[in-house]
Design an enzyme around this catalytic site. Structure first.
Site: not given
Ligand code: DX5
Ligand code: ZN
Length: 218
Positions: A9, A34, A36, A38, A67, A69, A138, A144, A176, A198
């Site tokens: 990520s 990946h 993300d 938001m 992804h 969100m 998830m 975060f 994830d 991530g």
């Molecule tokens: C969370 C994201 C993840 C995030 C995962 O909202 O969708 O993709 O980057 O981060 P880690 O691997 O640090 O939990």
């Molecule tokens: Zn994600």
């Protein structure tokens, strides 16, 4: 079962040098990244948008696993497809036409995925299983990086994996949130094949060893 693949990520990469953070992934011979996205509404955080994805596209051959969100993902499908996303995943929770949005993603030449939050039961996405290339379960509440893995998602993962097997479907099953080598092994045993990481990837003292650890999950 699909071979295990890692999708690092970029959220945990260096946001002042995102292209360099992509290169780290590509130099390890990995195939996926990946991304993300938001909106500050569906999740209480903001990340980056299609302009950033488009700027990264010519810098990398990686498969852009995007992804979304977003409360209104249907409004941004063209933007992310044109920016160079290879797969676009949308959440089941907000109210919009999920089937039409998945079809639109395909019509734009991308693969499509459906995502469930920890509080959403597997049944919510069951009618969509024949329409998607990937299901993302998830394992944290999205918004975060760096949160603790929620092991109580394993029955949901097993249920979706079982449906896939019983119905002869081929979608990938992605997890994830809080994924490291230990939690990835737990998810693999429950049927996952695609592992977003991530914090544990970008902060790993030896990223090649981390990637090899995911690739050899059986
Ligand atoms: C969370 C994201 C993840 C995030 C995962 O909202 O969708 O993709 O980057 O981060 P880690 O691997 O640090 O939990
Ligand atoms: Zn994600």
């Amino acid at each position: 079962m699909h071979p295990a693949i890692l999708s690092p990520s970029l959220l945990a990469g260096d946001h002042a040098q995102l292209a360099a953070s992509l290169k780290v992934v590509e130099d390890l011979g990995l195939g996926w990244i990946h991304l993300d996205i938001m909106d500050g509404h569906f999740v209480p955080n903001l990340s980056f948008g299609p302009q950033t994805v488009a700027a990264l596209r010519p810098r990398s051959k990686l498969f852009f696993d995007t992804h979304l969100m977003l409360d209104e993902p249907h409004r941004y499908i063209e933007a992310f497809a044109h920016a160079g996303s290879n797969l676009i995943s949308i959440h089941i929770e907000p109210a919009y036409d999920h089937v039409a949005t998945l079809a639109k993603i395909h019509a734009l030449g991308c693969q499509c995925g459906i995502v469930l939050n920890p509080g959403t039961p597997a049944e919510a996405i069951e009618p969509l299983l024949t329409k998607v290339d990937l299901v993302l379960v998830m394992t944290v509440q999205p918004g975060f990086g760096g949160q603790a893995f929620r092991g109580e998602m394993m029955p949901k993962l097993r249920q979706i994996s079982e449906w896939r097997h019983q119905r002869g479907l081929k979608f990938r099953l992605e997890v994830d949130g809080g994924i490291d080598l230990t939690t990835a092994a737990e998810c693999r045993a429950a049927g996952a094949d695609t592992f977003v990481a991530g914090t544990s990837f970008y902060r790993a003292p030896d990223r090649a060893a981390f990637a090899a650890g995911i690739a050899t999950l059986s």
